[in-house]
Motif scaffolding. Structure first.
Motif, PDB file in Angstrom:
ATOM      1  N   VAL A  79       0.873  -1.175   0.000  1.00 25.05           N
ATOM      2  CA  VAL A  79       0.000   0.000   0.000  1.00 25.05           C
ATOM      3  C   VAL A  79       0.908   1.223   0.000  1.00 25.05           C
ATOM      4  N   ARG A  81       0.022   4.525  -0.738  1.00 24.65           N
ATOM      5  CA  ARG A  81      -0.603   5.676  -0.082  1.00 24.65           C
ATOM      6  C   ARG A  81      -2.028   5.335   0.322  1.00 24.65           C
ATOM      7  N   MET A  82      -2.416   5.781   1.505  1.00 22.68           N
ATOM      8  CA  MET A  82      -3.807   5.754   1.948  1.00 22.68           C
ATOM      9  C   MET A  82      -4.064   7.094   2.609  1.00 22.68           C
ATOM     10  N   ASN A 101      -1.332  10.674   5.519  1.00 16.41           N
ATOM     11  CA  ASN A 101      -1.094   9.445   4.767  1.00 16.41           C
ATOM     12  C   ASN A 101      -0.964   8.300   5.758  1.00 16.41           C
ATOM     13  N   ALA A 103      -0.734   5.211   5.257  1.00 16.25           N
ATOM     14  CA  ALA A 103       0.188   4.147   4.846  1.00 16.25           C
ATOM     15  C   ALA A 103       1.566   4.312   5.470  1.00 16.25           C
ATOM     16  N   LYS A 106       3.105   1.929   8.304  1.00 15.46           N
ATOM     17  CA  LYS A 106       3.681   0.599   8.089  1.00 15.46           C
ATOM     18  C   LYS A 106       5.167   0.570   8.443  1.00 15.46           C
TER      19      LYS A 106
END
Length: 383
Positions: A79, A81-82, A101, A103, A106
């Motif tokens: 992933v 970008r979220m 962001n 992501a 992580k």
């Protein structure tokens, strides 16, 4: 490549089946007169970018790190970008923007996650004031979001100049606006930043970086724009600088066929590299460490408008970048061929397939400074 061909075929097929479900039809609303508009107004936004990566070079993993010994991760899902954001309009002149962001959690989130956090007050089209954490205008890539660029990601030079405080998300303030000189439209920005990146508790020193960007509209028909950038500053009592020039255009080849072109050159002090070296391993002057880069990005867009498929785009960015061309030069050349399928409007949904082909003049074992090839499939949804 043969060993991953079957999984890739299944993944591509699954994505194509998935898209008609996740992409919804868009509707338009008739704007209300200003007198009927009530504040505050909220606009929520989001971006998902998921990828499948396949390293195609022996002993190099999917992150570009070369391993002399040991097992290497050759394929992986990721992933990238979220993002979740909100734009709040407090009045016709004032807005507050927040973007995170998720992501970034992580890995170590320190110095990450929070991207935009700024307020903007617009006096008129000639002048607006922005303060907080934002993407400082210093080139083409600072003017567009990553979800609508014509490649998988920003260029190598964008990230390196960001580490040096000139591009990407920075803490500071900017005055920007638009004007005209005769028949030539001009956009400008004058900016001051701390220069040590996003999500920092304070500036790293008492020095600041000052820079400006001017964009001249040379042709309205072909959307030819010339951008000029320049900046100077002080980092740990050392004088630093950066300059750049860029040009963009959009040529209509047929009713549904357009050729979009971008070219950009930047040069500046790599003080981030200089201060990362031990004192006895560098020269006395930071000006001996300079970076420079150039990229050219042609993009052929065909508007197909077939059911939910809006367009097909083919691009190939070529980039050359050297993080220290005066001392220990090591030129990096990168080719990024890509095909993109757009669903909905304004990249609401997007599937991208292509490669990142990296070539260094000198490979350094057990580092990411190593020539490698990477295959990517990227799925994007804008909320």
């Amino acid at each position: 490549m043969k060993c991953i061909s079957t999984p890739l075929t299944l993944i591509i097929g699954f994505i194509f089946l998935l898209f008609p479900i996740v992409i919804n039809a868009q509707t338009t609303e008739t704007p209300k007169p200003e007198s009927e508009v009530k504040y505050p107004q909220f606009q929520f936004k989001g971006l998902f970018q998921g990828r499948f990566l396949a390293a195609m070079t022996d002993d190099v993993d999917v992150l570009g790190l070369q391993h002399s010994t040991g097992e290497v991760t050759k394929t992986s899902f990721d992933v990238k970008r979220m993002r979740v954001g909100v734009n709040t309009k407090i009045s016709p002149e004032t807005e507050v923007v927040v973007l995170v962001n998720l992501a970034d959690f992580k890995s170590d989130p320190k110095g990450k996650v929070l991207e935009n956090a700024y307020a903007k007050y617009t006096f008129s089209k000639y002048a607006a004031l922005v303060g907080g954490q934002f993407r400082a205008p210093f080139g083409i890539e600072d003017q567009v979001s990553v979800d609508i660029i014509k490649s998988f990601d920003f260029s190598n030079q964008y990230y390196e100049f960001g580490k040096n405080g000139w591009t990407s998300f920075q803490l500071g303030a900017s005055v920007l606006g638009s004007a005209e000189i005769g028949k030539i439209p001009i956009d400008y920005a004058i900016t001051i930043v701390n220069g040590n990146g996003k999500d920092q508790e304070k500036d790293k020193d008492n020095g600041k970086q000052y820079f400006t960007r001017w964009v001249f509209g040379l042709s309205k028909k072909n959307k030819i724009n010339l951008g000029l950038n320049g900046g100077m500053g002080v980092v740990f009592t050392q004088d630093v600088f950066a300059v750049g020039a860029d040009i963009t255009s959009n040529f209509k080849l047929a009713d549904k066929l357009h050729l979009e072109l971008q070219a950009e050159y930047k040069q500046g002090t790599n003080h981030n590299l200089y201060f990362s070296l031990p004192v006895d391993g560098r020269t006395a002057s930071v000006s001996d460490y300079q970076m420079r880069g150039f990229y050219f990005l042609p993009n052929l867009r065909y508007s197909i408008a077939y059911n939910r498929l809006s367009s097909i785009e083919i691009s190939c960015r070529y980039e050359t970048f050297d993080s220290s061309y005066k001392i220990d030069s090591n030129v990096r050349q990168t080719y990024t061929p890509m095909i993109s399928l757009e669903f909905g409007k304004a990249y609401t949904g997007r599937i991208e397939l292509g490669f990142t082909l990296d070539n260094y003049e000198k490979d350094i074992p057990d580092t990411s400074v190593y020539s490698s090839n990477l295959f990517l499939i990227q799925l994007q949804c804008r909320l």
